[in-house]
Motif scaffolding. Structure first.
Motif, mmCIF file in Angstrom:
data_model
loop_
_atom_site.group_PDB
_atom_site.id
_atom_site.type_symbol
_atom_site.label_atom_id
_atom_site.label_comp_id
_atom_site.label_asym_id
_atom_site.label_seq_id
_atom_site.Cartn_x
_atom_site.Cartn_y
_atom_site.Cartn_z
ATOM 1 N N LEU A 299 0.926 -1.383 0.105
ATOM 2 C CA LEU A 299 0.534 0.241 -0.011
ATOM 3 C C LEU A 299 0.786 1.252 0.171
ATOM 4 O O LEU A 299 0.927 2.043 -0.507
ATOM 5 C CB LEU A 299 -1.155 0.067 1.326
ATOM 6 N N PHE B 130 1.173 3.541 -8.760
ATOM 7 C CA PHE B 130 0.375 2.960 -7.523
ATOM 8 C C PHE B 130 -0.450 1.740 -8.157
ATOM 9 O O PHE B 130 -1.172 1.386 -7.514
ATOM 10 C CB PHE B 130 -0.451 4.601 -7.169
ATOM 11 N N MET B 131 -1.066 1.701 -9.238
ATOM 12 C CA MET B 131 -2.103 0.878 -9.817
ATOM 13 C C MET B 131 -1.706 -0.153 -9.306
ATOM 14 O O MET B 131 -1.915 -1.285 -9.358
ATOM 15 C CB MET B 131 -2.388 1.020 -11.395
ATOM 16 N N TRP C 5 -1.223 -1.942 -5.725
ATOM 17 C CA TRP C 5 -2.620 -2.046 -5.675
ATOM 18 C C TRP C 5 -3.648 -3.710 -6.135
ATOM 19 O O TRP C 5 -3.646 -3.923 -5.627
ATOM 20 C CB TRP C 5 -3.685 -0.789 -5.234
ATOM 21 N N LYS C 6 -3.558 -3.071 -7.097
ATOM 22 C CA LYS C 6 -3.821 -4.604 -7.802
ATOM 23 C C LYS C 6 -2.782 -6.228 -6.773
ATOM 24 O O LYS C 6 -3.642 -7.228 -6.717
ATOM 25 C CB LYS C 6 -2.526 -4.495 -9.299
ATOM 26 N N ARG D 128 -1.968 -5.945 -4.380
ATOM 27 C CA ARG D 128 -1.664 -6.035 -2.572
ATOM 28 C C ARG D 128 -3.402 -6.756 -2.646
ATOM 29 O O ARG D 128 -3.735 -7.454 -1.473
ATOM 30 C CB ARG D 128 -2.292 -5.054 -2.286
ATOM 31 N N GLU D 129 -3.940 -7.095 -4.018
ATOM 32 C CA GLU D 129 -5.257 -7.393 -3.252
ATOM 33 C C GLU D 129 -4.992 -8.964 -3.106
ATOM 34 O O GLU D 129 -5.763 -9.645 -2.084
ATOM 35 C CB GLU D 129 -6.158 -7.628 -4.806
#
Ligand code: SF4
Lengths: 141, 397
Positions: free
Chosen positions: B111, B126-127, B130-131, B133-134
């Motif tokens: 994050l 960022f994308m 965070w992708k 991190r799912e």
């Protein structure tokens, strides 16, 4: 609210995110909506940086005595009509912080709220569902 | 011509930051010459609320201090209660605690990488982050039942057992995360744009770290090797094989490096935990029947550094004092050192380098009026007066 105005709002709602005294988790889940797994930008939902551009106001966290004046001011600055969605148990009712000395009432006592998405934190799917339900309801009015 | 300072306000409701906080940057031209920080927009009075809850209820409250460290706070709290009671928890519970705490570190660091990219205006990072991190959140949902605020810690052990059937799924997700984070690490540490923005920016020396008392990845990026997991092991950390990541440069790049490399260590720990959990069977909780009068302290290494809890008991079922110190409380002031003298464009990334968490920090506020600090009695009197005045005006209090 005039119907045509609401109709305009529901096509590509631009959202502004307002975190009152939250624990961050709801805010992270909101940001999560924009990232590749959920990607709500597909539907024209964009997070904007200024309240002056917003059609929908997403509020999270509970209101405390220090930020209550700022929240009112932000709401006043928003272009009307604006839809307010309370995300998370904190924004809906105060969660477990309602007994605290700093708590200044749930959100709907401060500004009008149109939809509630309970959960701590609500799943991103629940947030999408909440916004979709709100939009469908307004369209069929 | 006389010099003029310009004040650049950041916040309290700023599009870039998710949390309300208020920084004032004093600038001369492009150069930052001073900062001021005004806190309190996120204060909820958790320490006080905690005094009205029973020992078993408090973990639910403290995990709502912060959504990102929603394991570190309960973990530090249960450590404090167990210290007070003098309790040894079952071994299986120790490994489950470690598993959850390390999964949280993976998600928190990813994050952070994403947000740092976002702060630099580099949304690809960022994308990506965070992708990837799912999958960690999927694991958490499977193991604990929730994507955040896991509700797994309780004094004496854990609330929910892990099932061996889940391990293949967890392992496959972990492998996925590992390859992706390897790729991300290479991409971030080799990217000319990121190097230009991060290298040599916001330098903190080891001496600065000592002066401010900073902890966690910020300290470890400046060559100060402190980590509660090694220095005062709790849960199962002393039974596992892992290394502390320490680099010495002390700039923004070093902080990014520490966090990215820690993800691999965490994956290693999680894998070992799973292997041990297959062998160890038995209870996951011992009942805490009575809390004797006394004091207990507990700490845990949160993704941002040492998180400290103090609990005092008078023999009833509620703590009479609960003190919380979050890592950001000591890390945020280093912002002053790293940003003053630098360019205003670097201010936000310097702030991000600390990985500040305001909802953790705002348990505490020191109040000063005209430069003098007010004592408890005056504060109480002022507060009562203000509440009366507000009530008289009809404002909801
Ligand atoms: S509803 Fe729960 S997750 Fe959301 S801000 Fe409140 S405590 Fe945090």
């Amino acid at each position: 609210m005039a119907n045509w105005k609401i109709n305009m709002l529901t096509r590509s709602p631009w959202v502004f995110h307002l975190a009152a005294a939250s624990c961050n988790n709801c805010d992270i889940e909101i940001l999560d909506l924009l990232t590749p797994r959920h990607d709500v930008e597909r539907f024209g939902i964009v997070l904007v940086g200024s309240i002056k551009h917003a059609d929908v106001l997403l509020v999270t966290g509970c209101v405390n005595r220090k930020n209550v004046a700022r929240i009112k001011r932000l709401y006043d600055e928003a272009p009307k009509p604006i839809l307010v969605v309370a995300i998370g148990a904190c924004a809906c009712s105060g969660n477990m912080f309602r007994t605290g000395y700093q708590f200044a009432g749930p959100f709907d006592k401060i500004i009008p709220v149109h939809a509630y998405v309970p959960g701590c934190p609500p799943k991103p799917e629940a947030m999408i569902d909440g916004v979709v339900k709100l939009i469908t309801k307004l369209k069929n009015k | 011509m006389e010099k003029k300072e310009v004040i650049v306000p950041i916040g309290p409701y700023h599009p870039l930051l998710e949390e309300p906080e208020f920084f004032k940057l004093f600038c001369e031209g492009e150069k930052v010459v001073g900062i001021d920080w005004i806190a309190g927009y996120n204060h909820r009075g958790i320490e006080k609320i905690s005094e009205g809850k029973s020992y078993d209820q408090v973990p639910f409250l403290v995990e709502r201090i912060c959504g990102i460290c929603s394991t570190s706070h309960p973990l530090a709290y249960v450590n404090a209660v167990e210290n007070l009671v003098g309790l040894e928890i079952p071994e299986r519970a120790k490994y489950i605690r470690t598993f959850i705490a390390e999964m949280e570190r993976i998600h928190s660091h990813l994050l952070w990488v994403g947000l740092a990219g976002h702060f630099l205006g580099y949304n690809t990072v960022f994308m990506w982050a965070w992708k990837w991190r799912e999958p960690t959140l999927d694991i958490m949902e499977l193991v604990t039942g929730n994507r955040g605020n896991y509700g797994i810690m309780c004094p004496g052990g854990v609330r929910r057992d892990m099932s061996e059937e889940d391990f293949p799924f967890v392992q496959s997700k972990l492998d996925d995360i590992k390859t992706k984070v390897e790729m991300l690490t290479k991409a971030v540490l080799d990217d000319p744009v990121l190097l230009a923005r991060l290298k040599g920016v916001g330098i903190l020396t080891a001496q600065d770290i000592h002066n401010y008392g900073a902890v966690g990845p910020v300290a470890r990026a400046s060559g100060v090797a402190i980590d509660v997991r090694r220095d005062d092991p709790y849960a199962a950390y002393n039974m596992l094989d892992w290394e502390m990541v320490v680099v010495t440069e002390g700039d923004m790049l070093a902080r990014a490096k520490v966090r990215l490399l820690e993800i691999f260590q965490s994956i290693k720990i999680v894998e070992q935990c799973m292997a041990r959990l297959k062998e160890i069977k038995g209870d996951i909780v011992v009942k805490v029947r009575e809390v004797p009068p006394g004091e207990g302290i507990g700490h845990a290494e949160a993704p941002r550094g040492e998180c400290f809890h103090y609990v005092r008991s008078d023999g009833t079922n509620r703590p009479i004092r609960h003190k919380i110190r979050a890592p950001s409380y000591v890390c945020i002031p280093t912002f002053e050192k790293s940003v003053v003298g630098g360019q205003i464009a670097d201010a936000l990334i310097c702030l991000a380098g600390v990985d500040p968490c305001y909802c953790c920090t705002e348990r505490l506020s020191a109040v000063a009026e005209n430069g003098k600090t007010l004592d408890g009695e005056t504060l109480l009197r002022l507060s009562v007066e203000k509440t009366e005045a507000l009530k008289a005006k009809g404002t909801p209090v």
